[in-house]
Write a protein that holds these residues in place. Structure first.
Motif, PDB file in Angstrom:
ATOM      1  N   ASN A   1       0.825  -1.194   0.000  1.00  0.00           N
ATOM      2  CA  ASN A   1       0.000   0.000   0.000  1.00  0.00           C
ATOM      3  C   ASN A   1       0.864   1.252   0.000  1.00  0.00           C
ATOM      4  O   ASN A   1       0.579   2.224  -0.699  1.00  0.00           O
ATOM      5  N   ARG A   2       1.925   1.203   0.784  1.00  0.00           N
ATOM      6  CA  ARG A   2       2.858   2.331   0.812  1.00  0.00           C
ATOM      7  C   ARG A   2       3.461   2.578  -0.569  1.00  0.00           C
ATOM      8  O   ARG A   2       3.621   3.705  -1.003  1.00  0.00           O
ATOM      9  N   ALA A   3       3.825   1.488  -1.221  1.00  0.00           N
ATOM     10  CA  ALA A   3       4.472   1.603  -2.525  1.00  0.00           C
ATOM     11  C   ALA A   3       3.561   2.265  -3.561  1.00  0.00           C
ATOM     12  O   ALA A   3       4.032   2.812  -4.567  1.00  0.00           O
ATOM     13  N   ALA A   4       2.261   2.213  -3.287  1.00  0.00           N
ATOM     14  CA  ALA A   4       1.308   2.783  -4.245  1.00  0.00           C
ATOM     15  C   ALA A   4       1.625   4.251  -4.518  1.00  0.00           C
ATOM     16  O   ALA A   4       1.443   4.755  -5.627  1.00  0.00           O
ATOM     17  N   ASN A   5       2.104   4.916  -3.504  1.00  0.00           N
ATOM     18  CA  ASN A   5       2.495   6.307  -3.639  1.00  0.00           C
ATOM     19  C   ASN A   5       3.483   6.520  -4.770  1.00  0.00           C
ATOM     20  O   ASN A   5       3.259   7.287  -5.696  1.00  0.00           O
ATOM     21  N   LEU A   6       4.594   5.805  -4.664  1.00  0.00           N
ATOM     22  CA  LEU A   6       5.660   5.909  -5.659  1.00  0.00           C
ATOM     23  C   LEU A   6       5.184   5.450  -7.031  1.00  0.00           C
ATOM     24  O   LEU A   6       5.430   6.085  -8.042  1.00  0.00           O
TER      25      LEU A   6
END
Lengths: 341, 341
Positions: free
Chosen positions: A233-238
């Motif tokens: 989910n965090r990686a979705a940002n990048l």
DNA sequence: TTGTACGCGTTATCAA
DNA sequence: TTGATAACGCGTACAA
């Protein structure tokens, strides 16, 4: 309380040794005495005391399965866990062994050797080992002692460490090739924690697939998570920010892919239209998501069973050839909607 | 190979008995000898032989966990399985016991008693028991012998059967009440297999909630599955046909809810617009679905830990009060989008 | 084909 | 505070 061999012997009118032989089916014996002993045993409701038997044999009769345990945190998908355990359970049962479950603290060096020295297990399988110091240390000590053990799905430099693994390089290669075959060129990669050889193998497969297709590797679209959904989910940002650089993305496991997809959708992405996704594991969740995940199926059940069978047959067979187990099972790409099909 | 007590005794210049006492911290002893023994043990790398110790004590030192095993078929969500096991593992570890995993064939009467008689376990926890004859028979025999065991999340008529369960009546009541509070009146129910007391309890909760709200029960919108995703998917047929009779539906577990929602969507339903859904378990998958599931969280981890702790402390404590365990833990409604929020 | 006898490593009881 | 010693129930070499 517990009826023992002596009572059976007395009732059957034979010696204790004969009772043992009959019950273990060892050596020649007259049919009549055999029947007499069996009858007596049945009548007295006699059952072998497993502990006493283990003691006399000098073996516990147990296969140990050691897994990392952080209270309330699931390092592994429960899918992985339960599949492997089922496989091991199957083997263990068919060979008449017990399955002793041991939880280890990932932060400290686990004393596998004492597991053997205290005779709690005759062999052991290690789940969730990584390349962090504590894990390496523990496993290497075990290898030094040449004890019967096997690590699941993690490679070690040490050649005397037995391993049953899946071929993640091949699995990743095929996953990425699938995307390439469908015409996508800008293929990103969300990998998992680097302490697992797993992750390195996936990276190798990814690189090779790109290379074989003449696609130049773009470091800027390689991301790292830790196999958890949150990290995806965090990686979705990048990933969202890089969207114009991406046709598709290969994700190292289903959980991260799920987290990623959720994150992307929250930001307004259409899936699979805006980004094709191929994941890894083929866990239960893979077919639940929207869109369902194209993913690499890993034969966890078979891996567990194989490891256990190899270990246990080594214990049984007189062939003391002390072979190092080194198996690599093939994976299989399951094509669903997330890759644009 | 294995250094034993005798060698330690010799090196320390004491008797074997003294070595035992020092190592087990039993009885009074001179500090100097204590130190001497400890030193000797350390120097010789001595470790207690667990099997021999078990033998002498007449206890295996293991807690058995028995689960149904159908090869390649998952009767239980792996979530349930791994959570309970983690809880048990926690308790077992903190009490210094071993955790022996046993797989049973659901089709035949499992001989729990022999588990004790052969002394493979000192106590046991039974997972996945149902009200089918074979299960009842096995458990009842165990109860007759007054052995320390505990069934997880399944009630038995037999008052001497120990149980740790969740309060599914309450959980279901709250789930349905939540829907009622939101103004829905036509609330269907997709229940699981009737051989689990679980299912009956959910039914009771459902009825009570409707009743308390003055809503008449409509038998025609009560459906039955078997807790599997496929069965939920199958139910979609009926539910879809009854759609005009339904504002919402309460589903007995997440897996069925997921299957149901997939089936409904395939038929063109919009969720949650066309039908509100409340599910049960709060498994990992619950927050993965689209829309995320409003669901009843069950404290599986705590249930496992509680059962294990109760059993083990009964073994340890001198209080031979032979109490029947009867715990019912509270559930908690997790509100997400599927119920229309 | 069967019986005798010992050992396995520890716990626990009883004396000293 | 410590030492002898008898269980514990079974496996097994050896003898018969």
């Amino acid at each position: 309380m517990t009826t023992n061999r002596k009572e059976v012997a007395r009732l059957a009118g034979v010696s204790e040794a004969t009772v043992s032989r009959v019950l273990n089916g060892i050596g020649p014996m007259k049919e009549s005495t055999r029947v007499r002993v069996i009858e007596a045993a049945k009548q007295l409701n006699y059952e072998l005391n497993a502990v006493a038997s283990s003691f006399a044999r000098g073996k516990s009769g147990n296969l140990g399965v050691v897994l990392p345990h952080v209270p309330k945190v699931h390092l592994f998908s429960t899918y992985y866990f339960s599949e492997i355990l089922s496989g091991i359970g199957e083997a263990v049962r068919s060979k008449g062994y017990g399955l002793l479950l041991l939880f280890r603290d990932p932060a400290t060096v686990y004393d596998y050797v004492s597991l053997f020295r205290t005779q709690r297990v005759d062999a052991c399988i290690i789940l969730g080992a990584s390349a962090v110091d504590t894990d390496m240390e523990g496993v290497n000590r075990l290898a030094e002692e040449r004890l019967p053990f096997c690590v699941m799905d993690q490679r070690f430099d040490n050649p005397s460490v037995s391993v049953v693994a899946a071929d993640h390089e091949q699995g990743s290669y095929e996953a990425v090739k699938h995307l390439i075959d469908k015409g996508y060129r800008k293929i990103g990669f969300l990998n998992g924690s680097p302490q697992y050889s797993n992750s390195w193998d996936r990276m190798t497969g990814y690189r090779k697939a790109l290379n074989d297709a003449g696609i130049k590797l773009d470091e800027s679209i390689i991301y790292e998570g830790n196999y958890s959904r949150t990290s995806g989910n965090r990686a979705a940002n990048l990933v969202y920010a890089d969207l114009e650089k991406l046709d598709a993305i290969f994700v190292s496991n289903d959980r991260m892919a799920i987290g990623l997809m959720q994150g992307l959708r929250e930001r307004g992405c259409q899936l699979p239209e805006d980004l094709k996704v191929v994941a890894y594991d083929d866990s239960d969740a893979a077919s639940l998501t929207e869109p369902p995940l194209t993913t690499v199926k890993v034969p966890f059940y078979e891996m567990g069973r194989l490891a256990a069978e190899k270990l246990l047959s080594r214990l049984t067979d007189k062939d003391e050839t002390e072979t190092v187990i080194n198996e690599k099972l093939q994976t299989e790409l399951k094509i669903r909607k997330s890759s644009g099909n």
